[in-house]
Write a protein that holds these residues in place. Structure first.
Motif, PDB file in Angstrom:
ATOM      1  N   LEU A  21       4.635 -16.733  -0.280  1.00 31.97           N
ATOM      2  CA  LEU A  21       4.640 -15.336  -0.725  1.00 31.97           C
ATOM      3  C   LEU A  21       4.927 -14.368   0.424  1.00 31.97           C
ATOM      4  O   LEU A  21       5.347 -13.238   0.205  1.00 31.97           O
ATOM      5  CB  LEU A  21       3.295 -14.977  -1.368  1.00 31.97           C
ATOM      6  CG  LEU A  21       2.988 -15.714  -2.668  1.00 31.97           C
ATOM      7  CD1 LEU A  21       1.624 -15.309  -3.194  1.00 31.97           C
ATOM      8  CD2 LEU A  21       4.070 -15.423  -3.708  1.00 31.97           C
ATOM      9  N   ASN A  22       4.657 -14.803   1.630  1.00 36.39           N
ATOM     10  CA  ASN A  22       4.880 -13.919   2.778  1.00 36.39           C
ATOM     11  C   ASN A  22       5.780 -14.578   3.815  1.00 36.39           C
ATOM     12  O   ASN A  22       5.356 -14.877   4.929  1.00 36.39           O
ATOM     13  CB  ASN A  22       3.533 -13.547   3.419  1.00 36.39           C
ATOM     14  CG  ASN A  22       2.639 -12.838   2.446  1.00 36.39           C
ATOM     15  OD1 ASN A  22       2.932 -11.719   2.038  1.00 36.39           O
ATOM     16  ND2 ASN A  22       1.559 -13.485   2.046  1.00 36.39           N
ATOM     17  N   PRO A  23       7.021 -14.832   3.432  1.00 35.37           N
ATOM     18  CA  PRO A  23       7.904 -15.495   4.388  1.00 35.37           C
ATOM     19  C   PRO A  23       8.223 -14.602   5.584  1.00 35.37           C
ATOM     20  O   PRO A  23       8.156 -13.363   5.475  1.00 35.37           O
ATOM     21  CB  PRO A  23       9.172 -15.776   3.571  1.00 35.37           C
ATOM     22  CG  PRO A  23       9.157 -14.762   2.493  1.00 35.37           C
ATOM     23  CD  PRO A  23       7.712 -14.476   2.188  1.00 35.37           C
ATOM     24  N   ILE A  24       8.531 -15.229   6.688  1.00 32.52           N
ATOM     25  CA  ILE A  24       8.891 -14.486   7.894  1.00 32.52           C
ATOM     26  C   ILE A  24      10.372 -14.693   8.180  1.00 32.52           C
ATOM     27  O   ILE A  24      11.043 -15.467   7.492  1.00 32.52           O
ATOM     28  CB  ILE A  24       8.044 -14.938   9.116  1.00 32.52           C
ATOM     29  CG1 ILE A  24       8.209 -16.445   9.355  1.00 32.52           C
ATOM     30  CG2 ILE A  24       6.594 -14.582   8.922  1.00 32.52           C
ATOM     31  CD1 ILE A  24       7.721 -16.906  10.714  1.00 32.52           C
ATOM     32  N   TYR A  25      10.874 -14.015   9.194  1.00 28.96           N
ATOM     33  CA  TYR A  25      12.248 -14.174   9.663  1.00 28.96           C
ATOM     34  C   TYR A  25      13.251 -13.995   8.529  1.00 28.96           C
ATOM     35  O   TYR A  25      13.926 -14.911   8.110  1.00 28.96           O
ATOM     36  CB  TYR A  25      12.428 -15.553  10.330  1.00 28.96           C
ATOM     37  CG  TYR A  25      13.678 -15.650  11.157  1.00 28.96           C
ATOM     38  CD1 TYR A  25      13.950 -14.715  12.147  1.00 28.96           C
ATOM     39  CD2 TYR A  25      14.603 -16.658  10.957  1.00 28.96           C
ATOM     40  CE1 TYR A  25      15.090 -14.792  12.897  1.00 28.96           C
ATOM     41  CE2 TYR A  25      15.748 -16.747  11.706  1.00 28.96           C
ATOM     42  CZ  TYR A  25      15.989 -15.810  12.670  1.00 28.96           C
ATOM     43  OH  TYR A  25      17.134 -15.881  13.411  1.00 28.96           O
ATOM     44  N   PHE A  26      13.294 -12.784   8.020  1.00 27.82           N
ATOM     45  CA  PHE A  26      14.247 -12.423   6.958  1.00 27.82           C
ATOM     46  C   PHE A  26      14.047 -13.258   5.703  1.00 27.82           C
ATOM     47  O   PHE A  26      14.978 -13.569   4.981  1.00 27.82           O
ATOM     48  CB  PHE A  26      15.693 -12.570   7.453  1.00 27.82           C
ATOM     49  CG  PHE A  26      15.968 -11.798   8.702  1.00 27.82           C
ATOM     50  CD1 PHE A  26      16.241 -10.443   8.642  1.00 27.82           C
ATOM     51  CD2 PHE A  26      15.917 -12.418   9.940  1.00 27.82           C
ATOM     52  CE1 PHE A  26      16.475  -9.724   9.785  1.00 27.82           C
ATOM     53  CE2 PHE A  26      16.151 -11.695  11.087  1.00 27.82           C
ATOM     54  CZ  PHE A  26      16.436 -10.348  11.008  1.00 27.82           C
ATOM     55  N   GLY A  27      12.798 -13.650   5.485  1.00 26.86           N
ATOM     56  CA  GLY A  27      12.505 -14.393   4.274  1.00 26.86           C
ATOM     57  C   GLY A  27      12.983 -15.828   4.290  1.00 26.86           C
ATOM     58  O   GLY A  27      13.053 -16.474   3.257  1.00 26.86           O
ATOM     59  N   MET A  28      13.315 -16.333   5.460  1.00 29.94           N
ATOM     60  CA  MET A  28      13.873 -17.673   5.504  1.00 29.94           C
ATOM     61  C   MET A  28      12.877 -18.752   5.896  1.00 29.94           C
ATOM     62  O   MET A  28      13.156 -19.927   5.743  1.00 29.94           O
ATOM     63  CB  MET A  28      15.083 -17.696   6.448  1.00 29.94           C
ATOM     64  CG  MET A  28      16.241 -16.877   5.884  1.00 29.94           C
ATOM     65  SD  MET A  28      17.784 -17.072   6.772  1.00 29.94           S
ATOM     66  CE  MET A  28      17.493 -16.110   8.227  1.00 29.94           C
ATOM     67  N   VAL A  29      11.734 -18.342   6.439  1.00 30.78           N
ATOM     68  CA  VAL A  29      10.770 -19.338   6.895  1.00 30.78           C
ATOM     69  C   VAL A  29       9.417 -19.058   6.247  1.00 30.78           C
ATOM     70  O   VAL A  29       8.913 -17.941   6.312  1.00 30.78           O
ATOM     71  CB  VAL A  29      10.622 -19.289   8.435  1.00 30.78           C
ATOM     72  CG1 VAL A  29       9.572 -20.288   8.890  1.00 30.78           C
ATOM     73  CG2 VAL A  29      11.951 -19.550   9.112  1.00 30.78           C
ATOM     74  N   ASP A  42       5.300 -17.100  14.828  1.00 29.83           N
ATOM     75  CA  ASP A  42       5.866 -15.934  15.484  1.00 29.83           C
ATOM     76  C   ASP A  42       6.822 -15.320  14.460  1.00 29.83           C
ATOM     77  O   ASP A  42       7.778 -15.968  14.045  1.00 29.83           O
ATOM     78  CB  ASP A  42       6.613 -16.395  16.754  1.00 29.83           C
ATOM     79  CG  ASP A  42       7.611 -15.374  17.255  1.00 29.83           C
ATOM     80  OD1 ASP A  42       7.455 -14.186  16.930  1.00 29.83           O
ATOM     81  OD2 ASP A  42       8.535 -15.773  17.977  1.00 29.83           O
ATOM     82  N   GLU A  43       6.543 -14.082  14.055  1.00 29.37           N
ATOM     83  CA  GLU A  43       7.344 -13.459  12.983  1.00 29.37           C
ATOM     84  C   GLU A  43       8.828 -13.424  13.316  1.00 29.37           C
ATOM     85  O   GLU A  43       9.670 -13.443  12.435  1.00 29.37           O
ATOM     86  CB  GLU A  43       6.897 -12.016  12.711  1.00 29.37           C
ATOM     87  CG  GLU A  43       5.543 -11.887  12.056  1.00 29.37           C
ATOM     88  CD  GLU A  43       4.464 -11.609  13.069  1.00 29.37           C
ATOM     89  OE1 GLU A  43       4.678 -11.958  14.264  1.00 29.37           O
ATOM     90  OE2 GLU A  43       3.430 -11.049  12.687  1.00 29.37           O
ATOM     91  N   THR A  44       9.156 -13.310  14.607  1.00 24.69           N
ATOM     92  CA  THR A  44      10.565 -13.204  14.979  1.00 24.69           C
ATOM     93  C   THR A  44      11.226 -14.582  15.053  1.00 24.69           C
ATOM     94  O   THR A  44      12.432 -14.676  15.194  1.00 24.69           O
ATOM     95  CB  THR A  44      10.723 -12.535  16.345  1.00 24.69           C
ATOM     96  OG1 THR A  44      10.145 -13.377  17.339  1.00 24.69           O
ATOM     97  CG2 THR A  44      10.041 -11.187  16.369  1.00 24.69           C
TER      98      THR A  44
END
Lengths: 213, 347
Positions: A193-201, A159-161
């Motif tokens: 390369l495609n982190p989610i949640y502000f680049g943290m996960v 889940d991106e969020t």
């Protein structure tokens, strides 16, 4: 009137105050760091092969204890503190709301990315209790059957969020049914390369790697 | 302090400040993640959704806080397992573990993104030179927060509406009330600080004998012939502020406590949840007290750097009082904005 302005000490004192101000501001809340996730889902996935061709996926979501307990409370219409078949059916019938989120299932097929391949239809959706925990199971059909030796394949569950943490976690929750083409092997790979949640996960993908000789 | 060492200190502080400032004033607090994210809508029973917008850049502090939040959420999951063990097992070992993990959760929870500690630190920075008071404030607030969570879930249990959504809605109401009170308190402190009461009263009490007469003299000068305040009166005023602070921050329950209380209630072992809530409060109090001590020490350091110069001492005292009160108002307003603009508190 107080003493006149003291030029010698004004600067360090002003700076000290500014520093304390900066320090205090460090304590300020930050939206990005709000405690997430709030729901955890243990994901199991089965890659279904037939004739060395990937036909589709069987996905199982095992919800965390909190979400399960609260779901039991929310949907226990007859008040017997458990979810009966009819009550689970209510959950099953509402699953289509998840299509707006691609069922948190993100496909990468060849050059196509998850945004090109939203999962809008799933089949055989079943909600049931697995001990004390709520479980969803459903089949994800592929746009078309796929030979992993010819077309690269990956599927990520996230889940991106990051409100919900979906986690395959262990290779043991990754299964293959039918016959995999020779030289091919599924693996869990972090997509850094495609982190989610502000680049943290970094989301985790199941990929099928093949030795092409 | 010699001129040279002053300059050196200034340089060090400036360096630190430059490192901190960009982060300090970045508008992250208004980032979309403050609202309940979209994904909630896909699963029934959770707070409703809100659209997500582009993600802002994140820095070192965000990452650090994210790690803390991760640790906290991991602990929350462990707590569920322990409650289950407690329910099925016969020994009391899981209870001890549950209480210990709840305590850890409290420590970590307060270190992570939270509101109470910010307001408490600002309050202490504004007007407190006694470490003991800082510790007192942290523990009392945590205790009130624990009671708030227990009463909230108890009332929900009585009216038989125990859904997570309902609890979240009630937590949001309490949040809004809490932030409203915090703003009022900040304004009240600001007015008092501008009229010169808080900064003076406190420093007066703290420095006692040798400064006293002098200070009284100063006071008369500064405020156009005002009568020097007697220490007991000033102390009484502070105690009022302390109680107001404890109540305004404390009525907002910790979401982690609400969750564990709801969960243990569902499992039929509510008392274990009550114990866990108090253990969490103890942990929270420890972390907040540590930050409170930092705030009080910073204040004392600032006042001490003024040296024997009582005018500067007074100025810094009053400056901190004004700054701290303003900070409370701003934080209160910010939290209120966030609380109103998120569909339902995320618990």
């Amino acid at each position: 009137m107080p003493k006149p302005f003291d030029r010698r000490t004004a600067l360090p004192r002003g700076l000290l105050l500014a520093f304390l101000l900066g320090l205090a501001a460090q304590l300020a809340p930050s939206g990005a760091a709000r405690a997430h996730p709030h729901v955890w889902i243990d994901v199991s996935v089965e890659l279904r092969f037939e004739d060395k061709v990937l036909q589709g996926l069987r996905v199982i979501w095992l919800f965390d204890e909190y979400y399960s307990a609260f779901a039991v409370q929310d949907f226990d219409a007859n008040g017997n503190k458990q979810l009966d078949r009819e009550e689970l059916a209510v959950l099953e019938n509402s699953h289509e709301g998840l299509k707006d989120y691609s069922y948190f299932t993100h496909l990468k097929v060849g050059d196509l990315l998850p945004e090109d391949l939203p999962v809008e239809v799933v089949e055989n959706f079943v909600a049931e209790m697995n001990g004390d925990r709520l479980q969803y199971a459903f089949d994800v059909p592929l746009p078309e059957p796929l030979d992993p030796r010819k077309t690269t394949f990956g599927v990520g569950f996230y889940d991106e969020t990051y409100y919900i943490d979906l986690n395959v976690g262990s290779p043991r929750r990754l299964r293959v049914s039918g016959n995999l083409p020779g030289g091919c092997k599924p693996a869990l790979v972090e997509d850094a390369l495609n982190p989610i949640y502000f680049g943290m996960v970094n989301p985790l993908y199941v990929q099928i790697g093949c030795d092409v000789s | 302090m010699s001129l040279k060492s002053c300059r050196l200190a200034a340089l060090v502080l400036l360096t630190l400040l430059l490192g901190l400032a960009p982060q300090a004033f970045a508008p992250q607090a208004f980032s979309p993640m403050a609202a309940t994210p979209a994904a909630a809508q896909g699963l029934p029973g959770l707070p409703p959704a809100e659209a997500e917008t582009a993600a802002p850049e994140i820095g070192f502090w965000q990452r650090a806080r994210f790690q803390i939040a991760q640790l906290q959420q991991g602990l929350q999951r462990d707590l569920a397992g322990l409650v289950r063990e407690l329910k099925t097992g016969e020994s009391l070992v899981p209870l001890a573990t549950l209480l210990f993990f709840s305590f850890l959760y409290g420590v970590v929870h307060a270190a992570g993104p939270g509101h109470g500690k910010v307001v408490i630190s600002s309050y202490l920075l504004a007007q407190e030179s006694r470490v003991r008071r800082g510790i007192q404030l942290s523990f009392l607030t945590a205790l009130v927060q624990a009671f708030s969570a227990i009463v909230l879930v108890g009332v929900l249990a009585l009216v038989l509406d125990l859904s997570r959504r309902e609890a979240a809605a009630k937590v949001q109401l309490l949040e809004i009330a809490s932030y409203g009170l915090i703003i009022l308190l900040g304004l009240w402190m600001l007015v008092a600080a501008l009229r010169g009461k808080i900064g003076c009263g406190h420093d007066h009490g703290h420095h006692g004998g040798h400064d006293g007469g002098h200070h009284g003299h100063d006071h008369g000068h500064d405020h156009g012939g005002g009568v020097p305040e007697a220490p007991p009166r000033a102390t009484r005023g502070l105690r009022g502020g302390l109680v107001a602070m404890v109540l305004s921050v404390g009525i907002r329950p910790c979401s982690g406590a609400v969750i564990i209380l709801l969960f243990t209630l569902a499992q039929g072992i509510f008392l274990a949840g009550v114990g866990a809530t108090f253990a969490m409060a103890l942990g929270t109090a420890l972390t907040v007290a540590a930050l409170g001590i930092l705030a009080v020490t910073s204040r004392r350091l600032a006042v001490r750097l003024a040296g024997r110069d009582s005018v500067w001492e007074d100025r810094i005292g009053r400056g901190l009082a004004v700054f701290g009160s303003l900070a409370i108002c701003v934080f209160g307003a910010l939290f209120l904005y966030l609380a109103i603009n998120q569909p339902v508190a995320a618990i």
